[in-house]
Design a protein around this motif. Structure first.
Motif: not given
Length: 164
Positions: A35-36, A38, A41-42, A68-69, A111
Motif C-alpha cells: 500500500e503506497k 502511508r 498502510a499503517f 509494506r508501505a 493512492d
C-alpha cells in the motif's frame, strides 16, 4: 490459488483481499500486501496485528500477511522473473461503487492513480501463474491493460485474469 502460493496484493487498501489470499495460501504460503499511501498502510498493518476474530484460522491468516508501505511498481521491479505465483491488483476504480461504504473512509488519502501498462508488464514478468485485477464490471481498464479473460458477475465487480 493453492496452499503454499506466493502472492502479492499490489494495492492492498483495507486488506480484505490479502486476508482471503493468506487464508487460502495457508502457513506454507506468503502474502505481501503493498500500500503506497502511508496512512492506509499503517492502519492496515496495525489492524492485521491486533484485530481479534471468532472465525477459525482468521487471526492466524491476518498475522501472516506482510504489509509494506511501498509503491507496487518499485516492488515488482525488484522481484526476479517468475518469483511469484499470483500478482493481484484492486486499484481505486475509475468509476467508484458508491454503495461500498468501507472504502469511503480512506478514498481521500489512498493512492488513486490508474494502473500503468508498465506495472502490468512487470506483474506478467514476475508471476508464474496469473495476474488478476478487480475492477468495476463496466470498466475500460481491462481492455486498456490487456486483460483478455474477464469474469463479470451480477454485482458491479469483475475480475480480469492474465494467465502466465
Amino acid at each position: 490459488m493453492k496452499p503454499g502460493d506466493r502472492i502479492v496484493d499490489c494495492t492492498a487498501g483495507l486488506g480484505s483481499d490479502a486476508i482471503v489470499f493468506s487464508f487460502g495460501a495457508g502457513p506454507e504460503g506468503t502474502v505481501t500486501a503493498l500500500e503506497k499511501a502511508r496512512i492506509p498502510a499503517f492502519l492496515l498493518q496495525q489492524g492485521l496485528k491486533s484485530y481479534e476474530s471468532d472465525v477459525p484460522g482468521l487471526n492466524e491468516a491476518m498475522r501472516r500477511i506482510e504489509v509494506r508501505a511501498l509503491d507496487h511498481l518499485d516492488y515488482l521491479r525488484s522481484q526476479p522473473d517468475g518469483s511469484l505465483d499470483i500478482v493481484y491488483f484492486d486499484p481505486m476504480f475509475r468509476k467508484p461503487i458508491t454503495e461500498s461504504a468501507s472504502i469511503k473512509a480512506i478514498r481521500g488519502i489512498a493512492d488513486d492513480r490508474p494502473l500503468s501498462a508498465e506495472a502490468i508488464a512487470e506483474a506478467r514478468r514476475t508471476a508464474r501463474r496469473a495476474v488478476i485485477m478487480k475492477e468495476h464490471r463496466d470498466s475500460g481498464e481491462f481492455a486498456r491493460l490487456g486483460f483478455e479473460e474477464v469474469h463479470r458477475s451480477s454485482t458491479k465487480i469483475a475480475y480480469g485474469v492474465i494467465r502466465c
